[in-house]
Design a protein around this motif. Sequence first.
Motif, mmCIF file in Angstrom:
data_model
loop_
_atom_site.group_PDB
_atom_site.id
_atom_site.type_symbol
_atom_site.label_atom_id
_atom_site.label_comp_id
_atom_site.label_asym_id
_atom_site.label_seq_id
_atom_site.Cartn_x
_atom_site.Cartn_y
_atom_site.Cartn_z
ATOM 1 N N VAL A 18 11.047 23.602 22.694
ATOM 2 C CA VAL A 18 9.808 23.403 21.943
ATOM 3 C C VAL A 18 9.177 22.059 22.306
ATOM 4 O O VAL A 18 9.870 21.036 22.362
ATOM 5 C CB VAL A 18 10.091 23.430 20.419
ATOM 6 N N ASP A 19 7.876 22.076 22.535
ATOM 7 C CA ASP A 19 7.110 20.832 22.630
ATOM 8 C C ASP A 19 6.802 20.419 21.197
ATOM 9 O O ASP A 19 5.956 21.030 20.539
ATOM 10 C CB ASP A 19 5.817 21.075 23.415
ATOM 11 N N THR A 20 7.487 19.403 20.705
ATOM 12 C CA THR A 20 7.359 19.041 19.290
ATOM 13 C C THR A 20 6.052 18.316 18.975
ATOM 14 O O THR A 20 5.754 18.063 17.807
ATOM 15 C CB THR A 20 8.555 18.184 18.827
ATOM 16 N N GLU A 21 5.275 17.990 19.991
ATOM 17 C CA GLU A 21 3.958 17.392 19.747
ATOM 18 C C GLU A 21 2.921 18.463 19.429
ATOM 19 O O GLU A 21 1.968 18.214 18.694
ATOM 20 C CB GLU A 21 3.507 16.584 20.978
ATOM 21 N N THR A 22 3.099 19.653 20.005
ATOM 22 C CA THR A 22 2.108 20.720 19.838
ATOM 23 C C THR A 22 2.643 21.936 19.081
ATOM 24 O O THR A 22 1.859 22.769 18.612
ATOM 25 C CB THR A 22 1.625 21.211 21.220
ATOM 26 N N GLY A 23 3.976 22.065 18.991
ATOM 27 C CA GLY A 23 4.574 23.230 18.375
ATOM 28 C C GLY A 23 4.644 24.435 19.295
ATOM 29 O O GLY A 23 5.023 25.522 18.871
ATOM 30 N N GLU A 24 4.323 24.252 20.554
ATOM 31 C CA GLU A 24 4.340 25.367 21.502
ATOM 32 C C GLU A 24 5.725 25.542 22.116
ATOM 33 O O GLU A 24 6.449 24.565 22.339
ATOM 34 C CB GLU A 24 3.316 25.131 22.616
ATOM 35 N N LEU A 25 6.080 26.789 22.405
ATOM 36 C CA LEU A 25 7.329 27.073 23.105
ATOM 37 C C LEU A 25 7.128 26.811 24.593
ATOM 38 O O LEU A 25 6.176 27.303 25.192
ATOM 39 C CB LEU A 25 7.766 28.520 22.887
ATOM 40 N N LYS A 26 8.042 26.048 25.188
ATOM 41 C CA LYS A 26 7.953 25.734 26.615
ATOM 42 C C LYS A 26 8.690 26.766 27.467
ATOM 43 O O LYS A 26 8.597 26.738 28.690
ATOM 44 C CB LYS A 26 8.557 24.337 26.865
ATOM 45 N N THR A 27 9.461 27.623 26.820
ATOM 46 C CA THR A 27 10.239 28.650 27.527
ATOM 47 C C THR A 27 10.102 29.976 26.794
ATOM 48 O O THR A 27 9.600 30.034 25.660
ATOM 49 C CB THR A 27 11.738 28.281 27.567
ATOM 50 N N GLU A 28 10.571 31.017 27.421
ATOM 51 C CA GLU A 28 10.697 32.298 26.730
ATOM 52 C C GLU A 28 11.770 32.172 25.647
ATOM 53 O O GLU A 28 12.738 31.428 25.807
ATOM 54 C CB GLU A 28 11.106 33.399 27.713
#
Length: 251
Positions: A18-28
Amino acid sequence: MDVLGIDIGGTGIKAAVVDTETGELKTERYRLETPHPATPAAVIEVVSSMIKHFDWKKLVGIGFPAAVKHDVVKTASNIDSSWVGLNAGAEIEKATGCPTHLINDVDAAGYAEMNFGAGQDNNANVMVIAVGTGIGTALFSEGTLFANSELGFIKVAGVAGEHYAANSVREKENLSWKEWGKRLNKYLERIESLFYPDLIILGGGISKKFEKFEKYINIECEIIPAQMKNNSGIIGAALAARHRLAEMSEP
């Protein structure tokens, strides 16, 4: 900051970076079955294999289905009772070499909703209520979490709220949406009479069907469905671990 978030549930264990700055998943997202019985050794083995899957060497955040205080497990419902009293963070770190922080699973989901979802930028008194097999809660005031609130056990109609109005009860008793919606409303009325939240975010699998029972909910405060869905536990666990690391780094 990237953190590996892991969400341990009663049937499955899910993970993603997880990119904790954006909340987006960086992987499947990667999922494995929760072992049964869910003993510490068995679950830690699965968690270790997930960390190896991502070839991960850094910080790990874990959402865990129990009350957790300073990484020590305090309760056991969908997990083996041998977890109680165990410093699970230390045990997982010992097994994997990765610094690890645990948080209650609904508190993790709440973190995700408050930072990236339905509660974003809301500094009022907010309660996240996850309705599924049981009822779990996360309580925030001015963005600060009061951990391990466990308000699913507040009594309604003489029984614990989660034994009266959980989604599993709806399924087991074959309740109509109207019948069940009125039960959930009684539980929410009880919560409101004790805590007077400004906003309730309704999470758990039932949040996807909010329109089926929304008209039976009649409480004073605003109630809205959660936005982060199936990734909330992963994202919130990662974010909580980052916050914990920052706290430990402070002089």
